[in-house]
Scaffold this motif. Structure first.
Motif, PDB file in Angstrom:
ATOM      1  N   ASP A 139      47.688  47.893  50.901  1.00 31.66           N
ATOM      2  CA  ASP A 139      47.082  47.626  50.297  1.00 31.66           C
ATOM      3  C   ASP A 139      46.705  46.288  50.456  1.00 31.66           C
ATOM      4  O   ASP A 139      47.388  45.830  49.789  1.00 31.66           O
ATOM      5  CB  ASP A 139      46.497  48.657  48.957  1.00 31.66           C
ATOM      6  N   VAL A 140      45.168  46.060  49.840  1.00 28.02           N
ATOM      7  CA  VAL A 140      44.507  44.307  50.334  1.00 28.02           C
ATOM      8  C   VAL A 140      43.406  44.519  49.295  1.00 28.02           C
ATOM      9  O   VAL A 140      42.545  45.419  49.066  1.00 28.02           O
ATOM     10  CB  VAL A 140      44.680  43.898  51.502  1.00 28.02           C
ATOM     11  N   ALA A 141      43.447  43.582  48.495  1.00 25.66           N
ATOM     12  CA  ALA A 141      41.752  43.177  47.346  1.00 25.66           C
ATOM     13  C   ALA A 141      42.102  42.031  47.933  1.00 25.66           C
ATOM     14  O   ALA A 141      42.448  41.272  47.246  1.00 25.66           O
ATOM     15  CB  ALA A 141      41.862  43.545  46.933  1.00 25.66           C
ATOM     16  N   VAL A 142      40.568  40.968  48.574  1.00 25.86           N
ATOM     17  CA  VAL A 142      40.426  39.544  48.305  1.00 25.86           C
ATOM     18  C   VAL A 142      39.212  39.489  47.587  1.00 25.86           C
ATOM     19  O   VAL A 142      38.025  40.564  47.218  1.00 25.86           O
ATOM     20  CB  VAL A 142      40.004  39.320  49.690  1.00 25.86           C
ATOM     21  N   VAL A 143      39.876  38.363  46.642  1.00 24.75           N
ATOM     22  CA  VAL A 143      38.939  38.508  45.498  1.00 24.75           C
ATOM     23  C   VAL A 143      38.233  36.362  45.178  1.00 24.75           C
ATOM     24  O   VAL A 143      39.524  35.982  45.936  1.00 24.75           O
ATOM     25  CB  VAL A 143      39.004  38.872  44.135  1.00 24.75           C
ATOM     26  N   GLY A 144      37.420  35.826  44.420  1.00 25.57           N
ATOM     27  CA  GLY A 144      37.634  34.946  44.642  1.00 25.57           C
ATOM     28  C   GLY A 144      37.489  34.815  43.549  1.00 25.57           C
ATOM     29  O   GLY A 144      37.659  34.834  42.829  1.00 25.57           O
ATOM     30  N   VAL A 145      38.570  33.201  43.456  1.00 25.03           N
ATOM     31  CA  VAL A 145      38.533  32.951  42.316  1.00 25.03           C
ATOM     32  C   VAL A 145      37.742  31.184  42.580  1.00 25.03           C
ATOM     33  O   VAL A 145      38.373  30.086  42.727  1.00 25.03           O
ATOM     34  CB  VAL A 145      40.026  33.084  41.948  1.00 25.03           C
ATOM     35  N   PRO A 146      37.409  30.914  41.142  1.00 24.78           N
ATOM     36  CA  PRO A 146      37.232  29.403  40.719  1.00 24.78           C
ATOM     37  C   PRO A 146      37.811  28.674  40.826  1.00 24.78           C
ATOM     38  O   PRO A 146      39.285  28.497  40.383  1.00 24.78           O
ATOM     39  CB  PRO A 146      35.944  29.648  39.124  1.00 24.78           C
ATOM     40  N   HIS A 147      36.943  27.751  41.618  1.00 23.21           N
ATOM     41  CA  HIS A 147      38.510  26.221  42.415  1.00 23.21           C
ATOM     42  C   HIS A 147      37.312  25.205  41.702  1.00 23.21           C
ATOM     43  O   HIS A 147      36.375  25.193  42.219  1.00 23.21           O
ATOM     44  CB  HIS A 147      38.530  26.925  43.390  1.00 23.21           C
ATOM     45  N   THR A 148      37.799  23.662  41.682  1.00 23.12           N
ATOM     46  CA  THR A 148      37.596  22.529  41.250  1.00 23.12           C
ATOM     47  C   THR A 148      36.795  21.772  42.744  1.00 23.12           C
ATOM     48  O   THR A 148      35.717  21.453  42.198  1.00 23.12           O
ATOM     49  CB  THR A 148      37.931  22.030  40.085  1.00 23.12           C
ATOM     50  N   ILE A 149      37.860  21.958  43.452  1.00 18.28           N
ATOM     51  CA  ILE A 149      37.701  21.296  44.642  1.00 18.28           C
ATOM     52  C   ILE A 149      36.889  22.424  45.932  1.00 18.28           C
ATOM     53  O   ILE A 149      35.655  21.703  46.147  1.00 18.28           O
ATOM     54  CB  ILE A 149      38.807  20.721  45.322  1.00 18.28           C
ATOM     55  N   ASP A 179      40.484  48.102  42.009  1.00 19.09           N
ATOM     56  CA  ASP A 179      39.764  47.381  40.962  1.00 19.09           C
ATOM     57  C   ASP A 179      39.971  46.472  41.168  1.00 19.09           C
ATOM     58  O   ASP A 179      40.999  44.993  40.422  1.00 19.09           O
ATOM     59  CB  ASP A 179      40.708  48.368  39.783  1.00 19.09           C
ATOM     60  N   LYS A 180      39.086  45.662  41.567  1.00 20.32           N
ATOM     61  CA  LYS A 180      39.028  44.573  41.961  1.00 20.32           C
ATOM     62  C   LYS A 180      38.732  44.250  41.210  1.00 20.32           C
ATOM     63  O   LYS A 180      38.819  42.211  40.877  1.00 20.32           O
ATOM     64  CB  LYS A 180      37.935  44.109  43.237  1.00 20.32           C
ATOM     65  N   ARG A 181      37.888  44.014  39.533  1.00 13.47           N
ATOM     66  CA  ARG A 181      37.483  43.404  38.559  1.00 13.47           C
ATOM     67  C   ARG A 181      38.683  43.359  38.217  1.00 13.47           C
ATOM     68  O   ARG A 181      39.169  42.336  37.355  1.00 13.47           O
ATOM     69  CB  ARG A 181      36.259  44.178  38.019  1.00 13.47           C
ATOM     70  N   ALA A 182      39.437  43.878  37.891  1.00 17.65           N
ATOM     71  CA  ALA A 182      41.011  44.017  36.688  1.00 17.65           C
ATOM     72  C   ALA A 182      41.204  42.475  37.497  1.00 17.65           C
ATOM     73  O   ALA A 182      42.523  41.570  37.546  1.00 17.65           O
ATOM     74  CB  ALA A 182      42.006  45.384  37.185  1.00 17.65           C
ATOM     75  N   LEU A 183      41.829  43.380  39.334  1.00 16.64           N
ATOM     76  CA  LEU A 183      42.693  41.391  40.173  1.00 16.64           C
ATOM     77  C   LEU A 183      41.501  40.502  39.260  1.00 16.64           C
ATOM     78  O   LEU A 183      42.025  39.832  39.578  1.00 16.64           O
ATOM     79  CB  LEU A 183      42.453  42.169  41.385  1.00 16.64           C
ATOM     80  N   ALA A 184      40.663  40.058  39.607  1.00 22.14           N
ATOM     81  CA  ALA A 184      39.854  38.942  39.555  1.00 22.14           C
ATOM     82  C   ALA A 184      39.683  38.912  38.374  1.00 22.14           C
ATOM     83  O   ALA A 184      40.094  37.332  37.636  1.00 22.14           O
ATOM     84  CB  ALA A 184      38.373  39.123  39.665  1.00 22.14           C
ATOM     85  N   ALA A 185      40.321  39.200  37.236  1.00 17.77           N
ATOM     86  CA  ALA A 185      40.456  38.912  35.477  1.00 17.77           C
ATOM     87  C   ALA A 185      41.775  37.961  35.442  1.00 17.77           C
ATOM     88  O   ALA A 185      42.073  37.752  34.482  1.00 17.77           O
ATOM     89  CB  ALA A 185      40.451  40.017  34.460  1.00 17.77           C
ATOM     90  N   THR A 186      42.856  39.215  36.573  1.00 19.06           N
ATOM     91  CA  THR A 186      44.701  38.184  36.036  1.00 19.06           C
ATOM     92  C   THR A 186      44.743  36.652  36.535  1.00 19.06           C
ATOM     93  O   THR A 186      43.604  36.188  37.230  1.00 19.06           O
ATOM     94  CB  THR A 186      45.034  39.002  37.363  1.00 19.06           C
TER      95      THR A 186
END
Length: 515
Positions: free
Chosen positions: A444-454, A508-515
């Motif tokens: 399984d794979v799930a790709v999410v965006g995580v805020p990054h300063t650069i 559950d991408k929402r759960a992954l994005a919150a980690t």
């Protein structure tokens, strides 16, 4: 003699149920591991339940929430509400108290049907709606609640059947904000969707469909509606907790149709000695929610050579959008196909212009299956329902990005609210996920965006391995670098034993994005 009652139910979901009683009363309608109902028995119990609902004070047009696991009671409740002239609101039986209270208040439900365990979480809902009727299954019913079985003991008249234009259901779905939206569907919406889907699946009364999908999930709910629409038999299981049982059910009960999501098919294929079973009765498989990897498709076709595999895409707001004819799966394995019968789709850019083949834009949907709007939410309804060709018509703006080839076949690019903007470039999670699924040992794979300063957003890939396999994040990074453009290569790859899943079996991408 002119039959006013029969004419009044043309176009309603209850019409098919009554037609089946007239044409095939003893044909198997619903089956679970412990019980089965013919169409005559099913309609009788649903009608009695409708009488009980009306006697309890539920009125025509009322919304009735149903929070029951897959089983006989859930199917009776759904059609009982419809026969009473109400609209059902399917809810996951594991729903939490705060969400339950919010939904019941939003749709102003007059009744809730659930198990005895749901009584423990009703305090917030009862405070907001002191007149809420609570109907409980099982033997132990709290004194301030109604017994499901007692309602079934009622008998009498239920009044005229619902009309095609009447509200049939409100199906709550989480949006990008996480706030549930109540998708409103009339009888006409749901009858048309059932007719269109059953047409391209070539369903008949001889079909036997096995569903492990929750009836609270629209994909699972429509297995019931489809079977009743054509007079087929529905075999219900509570989930995929015992995959060996599913294999035996499929191969010993003559199952002809198996709807699933990637998780279900991966679990089944992981079992040993599958080639020792007889799969010849299985006529079709359907998949939606997420794309099947090519290796999974090939494994299913090798194991079940007589079964046609339908890749599909849909939204709760219109149920189904498109399907890939099985004959095209080798020629266009990445496509989700063409518009379902009786509907039209196209792709628009940000200015509302229809784009040329190969260009990416927002998918638009036209047809009788398009929802009436979000319950009690005109602002969000206006964003998704655009003016159509005729003054009375509304077009569904899906919010999803697609492209279309020169032959009219559709390709999912990504959900517009999931597109990651990294290093000034737009990244489709789907494109990265598809490549990582090709890596040896990846399940399984799930790709999410995580805020990054650069970077703006950093591309994070969450990966889980196949059983008995150990994955290496650095090796997967190198795998991606060799196959993806630089801006698509994940900034970080996280290995999990298992990826979290929603109750519907989706990652559950929402759960992954919150980690």
């Amino acid at each position: 003699m002119y039959n006013v009652h029969a004419q009044s139910e043309l176009g309603s979901l209850t019409c098919a149920l009554r037609r089946n009683v007239a044409e095939r009363p003893d044909h198997l309608a619903i089956w679970t591991s412990g019980r089965s109902l013919s169409y005559r028995e099913f309609e009788d119990l649903a009608r009695r339940f409708a009488v009980g609902l009306l006697a309890s004070g539920v009125e025509r047009g009322d919304r009735v929430a149903i929070a029951l696991p897959n089983g006989i009671e859930a199917t009776i409740a759904i059609y009982g509400v419809l026969l009473a002239g109400g609209a059902f609101v399917p809810l996951n039986p594991t729903i939490k108290a705060d969400k339950l209270a919010a939904i019941l208040a939003n749709c102003a439900a007059s009744a809730l049907i659930g198990t005895a365990s749901i009584a423990d979480m009703l305090a917030p809902a009862m405070t907001a709606q002191p007149g809420l009727r609570v109907i409980v299954t099982g033997n132990e019913v709290p004194g301030n609640m109604l017994s499901f079985d007692r309602l079934l003991e009622q008998d009498g008249a239920i009044g005229p059947a619902p009309l095609a234009v009447d509200l049939a259901a409100i199906i709550y779905t989480s949006g990008s904000t996480g706030v549930p939206k109540g998708v409103t569907m009339t009888h006409q919406n749901m009858v048309f969707a059932s007719s269109s889907i059953s047409t391209y699946l070539r369903m008949t009364a001889d079909d036997r469909i096995l569903s492990v999908l929750p009836l609270s999930f629209d994909y699972g709910l429509y297995q019931l509606l489809l079977c009743v629409h054509v007079g087929a038999s529905l075999f219900l299981e509570p989930g995929i907790g015992f995959p060996g049982t599913l294999v035996r059910t499929i191969t010993t009960h003559g199952i002809t149709g198996l709807p699933g999501v990637p998780t279900l098919f991966q679990v089944l294929l992981s079992l040993p000695a599958l080639d020792e079973y007889d799969w010849s009765a299985l006529r079709f498989l359907t998949n939606t929610g997420a794309a099947l990897h090519r290796s999974t498709i090939q494994a299913l076709r090798t194991l079940m050579p007589d079964a046609s595999l339908y890749a599909m895409y849909g939204q709760t707001e219109c149920k189904r959008v498109c399907y890939l004819p099985p004959a095209e799966i080798d020629r266009k394995p990445d496509s989700v196909g063409i518009a379902i019968p009786g509907t039209e789709v196209w792709i628009e850019d940000d200015t509302g212009r229809r784009v040329a083949p190969g260009e990416v834009g927002e998918l638009m949907v036209r047809g009788p299956h398009v929802m009436q709007g979000y319950w009690n939410d005109p602002e969000r309804s206006a964003k998704r329902l655009r003016p159509g060709r005729w003054p009375w018509e509304r077009i569904l703006a899906t919010g999803d990005l697609f492209r279309q080839d020169a032959e009219g076949f559709l390709y999912f690019v990504g959900r517009s609210d999931e597109i990651i903007k990294s290093r000034g470039e737009k990244v489709s999670p789907r494109e990265v996920e598809d490549r990582l699924l090709e890596a040896p040992g990846v399940l399984d794979v799930a790709v999410v965006g995580v805020p990054h300063t650069i970077l703006g957003d950093a591309v994070w890939a969450h990966v889980s391995p196949r059983p008995g396999i150990s994955l290496d994040a650095r090796g997967l990074q190198q795998f991606c670098q060799a196959r993806l453009e630089s801006h698509l290569v994940p900034y970080k790859i996280v290995i999990h034993e298992q990826l979290p899943k929603t109750p519907n079996g989706k990652i559950d991408k929402r759960a992954l994005a919150a980690t």
